[in-house]
Design an enzyme around this catalytic site. Structure first.
Site, PDB file in Angstrom:
ATOM      1  CB  SER A  18       8.410   5.082   7.228  1.00  0.00           C
ATOM      2  OG  SER A  18       9.138   6.276   7.248  1.00  0.00           O
ATOM      3  CB  THR A  19       6.634   0.730   6.023  1.00  0.00           C
ATOM      4  OG1 THR A  19       7.539   0.487   4.950  1.00  0.00           O
ATOM      5  CG2 THR A  19       5.888   2.030   5.792  1.00  0.00           C
TER       6      THR A  19
END
Length: 182
Positions: free
Chosen positions: A10-11
């Protein structure tokens, strides 16, 4: 039949190397990876490329269901699109495949659990922020992108691609900042 792996984090701070290694160990000939939220299908170009590439008998493999998506509807739509192309979807942990009818049922239930988990996480996060705000300890998250620099470079006539490289973000993020949607 080709095994195609999909890894997602996600990041920017997270690493998908472990996912890629596991997918290769499972016999994936092709492994595509991206750093983007799984909350929706938006911006997930690698996944779109894989689905477009799938042929009859191919198998899309992910390490966990939440790597495929966090919304039940999205997960089921992805599975449906794969099946429309004659391909199968396999989740490694826990091992579930759409090759059998039971796999569809289990994927639906797991998708609902992933969506519930996401809602619980967001709720706990919101509660924690409210608690911190009420005690005066909340300062917000650190800005990841220098919006001012993006606007300044744009005003100087620098192109979007060059701005993205300079600031260290995607072109889409530059467009969002410049459109005021950030």
């Amino acid at each position: 039949m080709t095994k195609i792996g999909y890894a997602r984090v996600s990041t920017i701070d997270q690493d998908f190397e472990i996912q890629q290694q596991r997918l290769r160990a499972e016999g994936c000939v092709i492994v595509r990876a991206e750093k983007v939220s799984g909350a929706s299908r938006e911006g997930r170009t690698e996944l779109a490329t894989i689905i477009e590439f799938l042929r009859e008998g191919d198998e899309l493999i992910v390490t966990r269901l939440d790597r495929l998506g966090r919304d039940t509807r999205d997960v089921l739509n992805i599975v449906h699109e794969c099946e429309q192309r004659g391909a199968f979807v396999t989740i490694l942990d826990p091992h579930v495949s759409t090759r059998g009818e039971m796999g569809h049922i289990i994927l639906t239930v797991l998708g609902m659990v992933a969506q519930m988990e996401r809602r619980f996480i967001k709720e706990r996060q919101r509660e924690g922020i409210e608690r911190a705000k009420s005690t005066g300890r909340y300062i917000g998250s650190k800005a990841r992108i220098d919006y001012q620099k993006i606007r300044q470079l744009s005003a100087q006539g620098v192109g979007v691609t060059a701005i993205a490289k300079e600031v260290g973000c995607s072109r889409m993020q530059v467009y969002r900042v410049l459109s005021g949607a950030s």
